[in-house]
Write a protein that holds these residues in place. Structure first.
Motif, PDB file in Angstrom:
ATOM      1  N   ILE A 172     -48.687  24.866  26.671  1.00 47.05           N
ATOM      2  CA  ILE A 172     -48.078  24.287  25.465  1.00 47.05           C
ATOM      3  C   ILE A 172     -46.563  24.317  25.607  1.00 47.05           C
ATOM      4  O   ILE A 172     -45.983  25.326  26.027  1.00 47.05           O
ATOM      5  CB  ILE A 172     -48.533  25.071  24.218  1.00 47.05           C
ATOM      6  N   LEU A 173     -45.949  23.200  25.265  1.00 45.77           N
ATOM      7  CA  LEU A 173     -44.494  23.098  25.389  1.00 45.77           C
ATOM      8  C   LEU A 173     -43.837  23.836  24.231  1.00 45.77           C
ATOM      9  O   LEU A 173     -44.305  23.779  23.104  1.00 45.77           O
ATOM     10  CB  LEU A 173     -44.102  21.615  25.348  1.00 45.77           C
ATOM     11  N   GLU A 174     -42.727  24.504  24.547  1.00 46.54           N
ATOM     12  CA  GLU A 174     -41.971  25.192  23.509  1.00 46.54           C
ATOM     13  C   GLU A 174     -41.588  24.194  22.410  1.00 46.54           C
ATOM     14  O   GLU A 174     -41.242  23.050  22.711  1.00 46.54           O
ATOM     15  CB  GLU A 174     -40.693  25.752  24.153  1.00 46.54           C
ATOM     16  N   ASP A 175     -41.649  24.621  21.194  1.00 46.95           N
ATOM     17  CA  ASP A 175     -41.385  23.739  20.057  1.00 46.95           C
ATOM     18  C   ASP A 175     -40.010  23.070  20.139  1.00 46.95           C
ATOM     19  O   ASP A 175     -39.035  23.718  20.481  1.00 46.95           O
ATOM     20  CB  ASP A 175     -41.430  24.578  18.769  1.00 46.95           C
ATOM     21  N   GLY A 176     -39.971  21.792  19.836  1.00 44.43           N
ATOM     22  CA  GLY A 176     -38.686  21.110  19.717  1.00 44.43           C
ATOM     23  C   GLY A 176     -38.155  20.524  21.009  1.00 44.43           C
ATOM     24  O   GLY A 176     -37.081  19.934  21.017  1.00 44.43           O
ATOM     25  N   PHE A 177     -38.898  20.675  22.107  1.00 37.72           N
ATOM     26  CA  PHE A 177     -38.358  20.186  23.373  1.00 37.72           C
ATOM     27  C   PHE A 177     -39.151  19.033  23.979  1.00 37.72           C
ATOM     28  O   PHE A 177     -39.082  18.775  25.177  1.00 37.72           O
ATOM     29  CB  PHE A 177     -38.207  21.332  24.373  1.00 37.72           C
ATOM     30  N   ALA A 178     -39.881  18.341  23.125  1.00 38.15           N
ATOM     31  CA  ALA A 178     -40.559  17.137  23.610  1.00 38.15           C
ATOM     32  C   ALA A 178     -39.524  16.024  23.753  1.00 38.15           C
ATOM     33  O   ALA A 178     -38.513  16.004  23.047  1.00 38.15           O
ATOM     34  CB  ALA A 178     -41.641  16.730  22.628  1.00 38.15           C
ATOM     35  N   ALA A 179     -39.765  15.118  24.678  1.00 38.89           N
ATOM     36  CA  ALA A 179     -38.890  13.945  24.822  1.00 38.89           C
ATOM     37  C   ALA A 179     -39.538  12.786  24.072  1.00 38.89           C
ATOM     38  O   ALA A 179     -40.760  12.666  24.051  1.00 38.89           O
ATOM     39  CB  ALA A 179     -38.738  13.607  26.301  1.00 38.89           C
ATOM     40  N   SER A 180     -38.724  11.948  23.450  1.00 37.87           N
ATOM     41  CA  SER A 180     -39.269  10.800  22.719  1.00 37.87           C
ATOM     42  C   SER A 180     -39.097   9.531  23.529  1.00 37.87           C
ATOM     43  O   SER A 180     -38.035   9.298  24.102  1.00 37.87           O
ATOM     44  CB  SER A 180     -38.537  10.614  21.387  1.00 37.87           C
ATOM     45  N   LEU A 181     -40.134   8.729  23.546  1.00 44.74           N
ATOM     46  CA  LEU A 181     -40.056   7.443  24.234  1.00 44.74           C
ATOM     47  C   LEU A 181     -40.075   6.324  23.197  1.00 44.74           C
ATOM     48  O   LEU A 181     -40.958   6.276  22.351  1.00 44.74           O
ATOM     49  CB  LEU A 181     -41.232   7.303  25.195  1.00 44.74           C
ATOM     50  N   TYR A 182     -39.088   5.458  23.266  1.00 41.49           N
ATOM     51  CA  TYR A 182     -39.003   4.333  22.341  1.00 41.49           C
ATOM     52  C   TYR A 182     -39.080   3.030  23.120  1.00 41.49           C
ATOM     53  O   TYR A 182     -38.574   2.927  24.234  1.00 41.49           O
ATOM     54  CB  TYR A 182     -37.678   4.350  21.576  1.00 41.49           C
ATOM     55  N   TYR A 183     -39.691   2.059  22.472  1.00 41.12           N
ATOM     56  CA  TYR A 183     -39.732   0.712  23.033  1.00 41.12           C
ATOM     57  C   TYR A 183     -38.646  -0.096  22.334  1.00 41.12           C
ATOM     58  O   TYR A 183     -38.492  -0.011  21.115  1.00 41.12           O
ATOM     59  CB  TYR A 183     -41.111   0.102  22.760  1.00 41.12           C
ATOM     60  N   TRP A 184     -37.868  -0.832  23.109  1.00 40.35           N
ATOM     61  CA  TRP A 184     -36.962  -1.771  22.452  1.00 40.35           C
ATOM     62  C   TRP A 184     -37.269  -3.163  22.966  1.00 40.35           C
ATOM     63  O   TRP A 184     -37.608  -3.358  24.138  1.00 40.35           O
ATOM     64  CB  TRP A 184     -35.496  -1.386  22.550  1.00 40.35           C
ATOM     65  N   PRO A 185     -37.208  -4.155  22.074  1.00 37.48           N
ATOM     66  CA  PRO A 185     -37.727  -5.476  22.408  1.00 37.48           C
ATOM     67  C   PRO A 185     -36.825  -6.243  23.374  1.00 37.48           C
ATOM     68  O   PRO A 185     -35.663  -5.870  23.581  1.00 37.48           O
ATOM     69  CB  PRO A 185     -37.795  -6.177  21.050  1.00 37.48           C
ATOM     70  N   PRO A 186     -37.361  -7.324  23.973  1.00 36.98           N
ATOM     71  CA  PRO A 186     -36.595  -8.108  24.944  1.00 36.98           C
ATOM     72  C   PRO A 186     -35.235  -8.564  24.421  1.00 36.98           C
ATOM     73  O   PRO A 186     -34.273  -8.612  25.187  1.00 36.98           O
ATOM     74  CB  PRO A 186     -37.494  -9.327  25.197  1.00 36.98           C
ATOM     75  N   GLN A 187     -35.133  -8.863  23.122  1.00 37.98           N
ATOM     76  CA  GLN A 187     -33.823  -9.320  22.623  1.00 37.98           C
ATOM     77  C   GLN A 187     -32.768  -8.216  22.718  1.00 37.98           C
ATOM     78  O   GLN A 187     -31.597  -8.484  22.916  1.00 37.98           O
ATOM     79  CB  GLN A 187     -33.904  -9.903  21.202  1.00 37.98           C
ATOM     80  N   THR A 188     -33.213  -6.943  22.592  1.00 39.30           N
ATOM     81  CA  THR A 188     -32.260  -5.843  22.755  1.00 39.30           C
ATOM     82  C   THR A 188     -31.816  -5.746  24.207  1.00 39.30           C
ATOM     83  O   THR A 188     -30.638  -5.527  24.506  1.00 39.30           O
ATOM     84  CB  THR A 188     -32.899  -4.505  22.319  1.00 39.30           C
ATOM     85  N   VAL A 189     -32.782  -5.930  25.116  1.00 39.17           N
ATOM     86  CA  VAL A 189     -32.445  -5.899  26.544  1.00 39.17           C
ATOM     87  C   VAL A 189     -31.465  -7.028  26.866  1.00 39.17           C
ATOM     88  O   VAL A 189     -30.470  -6.824  27.575  1.00 39.17           O
ATOM     89  CB  VAL A 189     -33.727  -6.010  27.406  1.00 39.17           C
ATOM     90  N   ARG A 190     -31.736  -8.212  26.318  1.00 38.69           N
ATOM     91  CA  ARG A 190     -30.825  -9.352  26.534  1.00 38.69           C
ATOM     92  C   ARG A 190     -29.441  -9.059  25.980  1.00 38.69           C
ATOM     93  O   ARG A 190     -28.428  -9.392  26.574  1.00 38.69           O
ATOM     94  CB  ARG A 190     -31.374 -10.614  25.850  1.00 38.69           C
ATOM     95  N   PHE A 191     -29.415  -8.410  24.813  1.00 35.33           N
ATOM     96  CA  PHE A 191     -28.134  -8.057  24.194  1.00 35.33           C
ATOM     97  C   PHE A 191     -27.345  -7.121  25.116  1.00 35.33           C
ATOM     98  O   PHE A 191     -26.138  -7.246  25.277  1.00 35.33           O
ATOM     99  CB  PHE A 191     -28.388  -7.395  22.825  1.00 35.33           C
ATOM    100  N   ILE A 192     -28.044  -6.197  25.754  1.00 36.16           N
ATOM    101  CA  ILE A 192     -27.356  -5.219  26.607  1.00 36.16           C
ATOM    102  C   ILE A 192     -26.905  -5.848  27.923  1.00 36.16           C
ATOM    103  O   ILE A 192     -25.767  -5.654  28.353  1.00 36.16           O
ATOM    104  CB  ILE A 192     -28.273  -4.009  26.895  1.00 36.16           C
ATOM    105  N   THR A 193     -27.769  -6.607  28.562  1.00 30.98           N
ATOM    106  CA  THR A 193     -27.414  -7.128  29.888  1.00 30.98           C
ATOM    107  C   THR A 193     -26.691  -8.468  29.820  1.00 30.98           C
ATOM    108  O   THR A 193     -26.013  -8.861  30.762  1.00 30.98           O
ATOM    109  CB  THR A 193     -28.670  -7.331  30.776  1.00 30.98           C
ATOM    110  N   GLY A 194     -26.850  -9.174  28.692  1.00 34.69           N
ATOM    111  CA  GLY A 194     -26.253 -10.504  28.594  1.00 34.69           C
ATOM    112  C   GLY A 194     -27.018 -11.531  29.416  1.00 34.69           C
ATOM    113  O   GLY A 194     -26.564 -12.655  29.591  1.00 34.69           O
ATOM    114  N   LYS A 195     -28.197 -11.145  29.934  1.00 30.37           N
ATOM    115  CA  LYS A 195     -28.980 -12.060  30.776  1.00 30.37           C
ATOM    116  C   LYS A 195     -30.453 -12.008  30.388  1.00 30.37           C
ATOM    117  O   LYS A 195     -30.942 -11.011  29.874  1.00 30.37           O
ATOM    118  CB  LYS A 195     -28.850 -11.670  32.249  1.00 30.37           C
ATOM    119  N   ASP A 196     -31.136 -13.106  30.690  1.00 28.29           N
ATOM    120  CA  ASP A 196     -32.557 -13.199  30.358  1.00 28.29           C
ATOM    121  C   ASP A 196     -33.449 -12.428  31.304  1.00 28.29           C
ATOM    122  O   ASP A 196     -34.541 -12.005  30.949  1.00 28.29           O
ATOM    123  CB  ASP A 196     -33.007 -14.675  30.423  1.00 28.29           C
ATOM    124  N   ASP A 197     -32.997 -12.282  32.533  1.00 25.38           N
ATOM    125  CA  ASP A 197     -33.909 -11.773  33.565  1.00 25.38           C
ATOM    126  C   ASP A 197     -33.373 -10.514  34.228  1.00 25.38           C
ATOM    127  O   ASP A 197     -33.669 -10.228  35.372  1.00 25.38           O
ATOM    128  CB  ASP A 197     -34.135 -12.857  34.622  1.00 25.38           C
TER     129      ASP A 197
END
Ligand SMILES: [Zn+2]
Length: 261
Positions: A172-197
């Protein structure tokens, strides 16, 4: 060279992926039915790293690297993304719920979290933690101060051992030390890279001269945040908000800026 998992001293360590290779394989189309290349990957802030392959620092012995691959990574691909990553409706069938991140902007920031039955959710959480844990060690090996100091501190050593027992022995992992995984949509990726691909890939230690708050990893459609700060229970949400802000405001802006240069 010492394996970060079992501590054995090996002449040669395996070249470990921080971000599992399945991410690159699926998204570049190597595993797709068409076999065509879909996306390019861009490394952030490290011009010495290859563009199309993922960097592979020496972290673990072959045995530990294989164990993580077999127990955590092999089965995570199908949970994170559809078989055919080109088909929007297949993405829509994944159990991704909207969650709100506080502390970044005046309004809550909406991101996606996976909502699987317990055993699969457990796998996603292990995947997130194993990725963040490898990033922490890679950062320390690259002489990043906060990560390095953390891993030699008594508290950091304790957390590190707890993570290893969790990843390799299901403790069992010590309390409070789990990592969170988030999904961000393609438009956020496009916003960050400035490119579609183009997909951004990076990891970072977050904090200031007084305090190490945590580690974040960004890869394609996902962000992992791993809080590592010390706090009393009543300080927790304030520190989490600060960590979120450093990740989703400051770090994202700095990645975006570097990519536009
Ligand atoms: Zn090992």
């Amino acid at each position: 060279m010492i394996c970060i998992a079992c501590g054995s001293d090996e002449a040669v360590l395996a070249k470990s992926h921080i971000i599992s290779n399945f991410v690159r394989k699926r998204l570049t189309g190597e595993k797709g039915r068409g076999g065509s290349k879909k996306f390019t990957f861009k490394w952030i802030g490290r011009s010495d790293l290859p563009n199309q392959d993922l960097p592979k620092p020496y972290l673990m012995c072959k045995r530990c690297d294989n164990t993580l691959g077999a127990t955590v990574e092999r089965n995570t691909a199908t949970l994170l993304m559809p078989e055919n990553v080109d088909l929007f409706h297949e993405w829509q069938q994944l159990p991704i719920l909207e969650c709100q991140i506080h502390g970044v902007f005046d309004e809550p920031l909406p991101l996606g979290i996976y909502d699987y039955p317990l055993s699969q959710q457990f796998l996603i959480e292990k995947f997130a933690l194993s990725t963040a844990w490898r990033a922490l060690h890679a950062l320390a090996k690259d002489d990043e101060k906060l990560s390095k100091d953390f891993l030699i501190s008594a508290r950091g050593r304790g957390i590190n051992q707890s993570v290893i027992r969790h990843l390799f022995d299901d403790a069992i992992l010590e309390d409070g030390f789990a990592a969170s995984l988030y999904y961000w949509p393609p438009q956020t990726v496009r916003f960050i890279t400035g490119k579609d691909d183009e997909m951004p890939f990076a990891w970072v230690e977050l904090g200031d001269q007084n305090e190490f708050l945590g580690v974040a990893v960004m890869f394609a459609y996902w962000v992992i945040i791993w809080p590592l700060f010390e706090c009393e229970e009543h300080q927790r949400s304030e520190k989490l908000n600060r960590l979120n802000k450093m990740c989703f405001l400051n770090w994202v802006a700095s990645v975006k800026k570097q990519l536009s240069q």
